[in-house]
Design a protein around this motif. Structure first.
Motif, PDB file in Angstrom:
ATOM      1  N   UNK A  19       0.830  -1.213   0.000  1.00  0.00           N
ATOM      2  CA  UNK A  19       0.000   0.000   0.000  1.00  0.00           C
ATOM      3  C   UNK A  19       0.861   1.259   0.000  1.00  0.00           C
ATOM      4  N   UNK A  20       1.924   1.255   0.785  1.00  0.00           N
ATOM      5  CA  UNK A  20       2.819   2.423   0.814  1.00  0.00           C
ATOM      6  C   UNK A  20       3.451   2.603  -0.562  1.00  0.00           C
ATOM      7  N   UNK A  21       3.938   1.522  -1.143  1.00  0.00           N
ATOM      8  CA  UNK A  21       4.590   1.595  -2.459  1.00  0.00           C
ATOM      9  C   UNK A  21       3.625   2.073  -3.547  1.00  0.00           C
ATOM     10  N   UNK A  22       2.362   1.699  -3.438  1.00  0.00           N
ATOM     11  CA  UNK A  22       1.363   2.068  -4.455  1.00  0.00           C
ATOM     12  C   UNK A  22       0.713   3.420  -4.195  1.00  0.00           C
ATOM     13  N   UNK A  23       1.011   4.029  -3.041  1.00  0.00           N
ATOM     14  CA  UNK A  23       0.415   5.321  -2.733  1.00  0.00           C
ATOM     15  C   UNK A  23      -0.986   5.234  -2.150  1.00  0.00           C
ATOM     16  N   UNK A  24      -1.384   4.048  -1.689  1.00  0.00           N
ATOM     17  CA  UNK A  24      -2.695   3.888  -1.057  1.00  0.00           C
ATOM     18  C   UNK A  24      -2.695   4.539   0.326  1.00  0.00           C
ATOM     19  N   UNK A  68     -15.007  -0.496  -4.049  1.00  0.00           N
ATOM     20  CA  UNK A  68     -15.612  -1.747  -4.483  1.00  0.00           C
ATOM     21  C   UNK A  68     -15.213  -2.097  -5.909  1.00  0.00           C
ATOM     22  N   UNK A  69     -14.803  -1.072  -6.670  1.00  0.00           N
ATOM     23  CA  UNK A  69     -14.382  -1.276  -8.050  1.00  0.00           C
ATOM     24  C   UNK A  69     -13.002  -0.714  -8.344  1.00  0.00           C
ATOM     25  N   UNK A  70     -12.678   0.401  -7.688  1.00  0.00           N
ATOM     26  CA  UNK A  70     -11.402   1.070  -7.969  1.00  0.00           C
ATOM     27  C   UNK A  70     -10.983   1.938  -6.796  1.00  0.00           C
ATOM     28  N   UNK A  71      -9.730   2.382  -6.833  1.00  0.00           N
ATOM     29  CA  UNK A  71      -9.214   3.282  -5.804  1.00  0.00           C
ATOM     30  C   UNK A  71      -9.721   4.688  -6.072  1.00  0.00           C
TER      31      UNK A  71
END
Length: 69
Positions: free
Chosen positions: A46-51, A64-67
């Motif tokens: 999550x950190x690497x992806x920017x979540x 439910x479908x996307x960030x």
């Protein structure tokens, strides 16, 4: 209740952690990092992806479908 099917949980019991929908869910991931290697891996991804940021603050949430921001 004869003939009823048994209750089934989610296909992936860590779906809530992989796709957090709220800051509270992200807080639970951060708490679990201390004792659970699966949550540690999820948090790092999550950190690497920017979540979320390195402190665990949710930057994107799963709808439910996307960030979403």
């Amino acid at each position: 209740m004869g003939g009823s099917r048994p209750m089934q949980g989610p296909a992936d019991p860590l779906e809530w952690a992989k796709h957090p929908r709220s800051p509270m869910a992200m807080e639970r991931v951060v708490e679990g990092v201390k004792s659970n290697r699966h949550l540690r891996e999820i948090f790092a991804a999550h950190v690497a992806a920017g979540v979320c940021d390195a402190e665990g603050r949710l930057l994107l949430r799963w709808d439910g479908l996307q960030w979403r921001r």
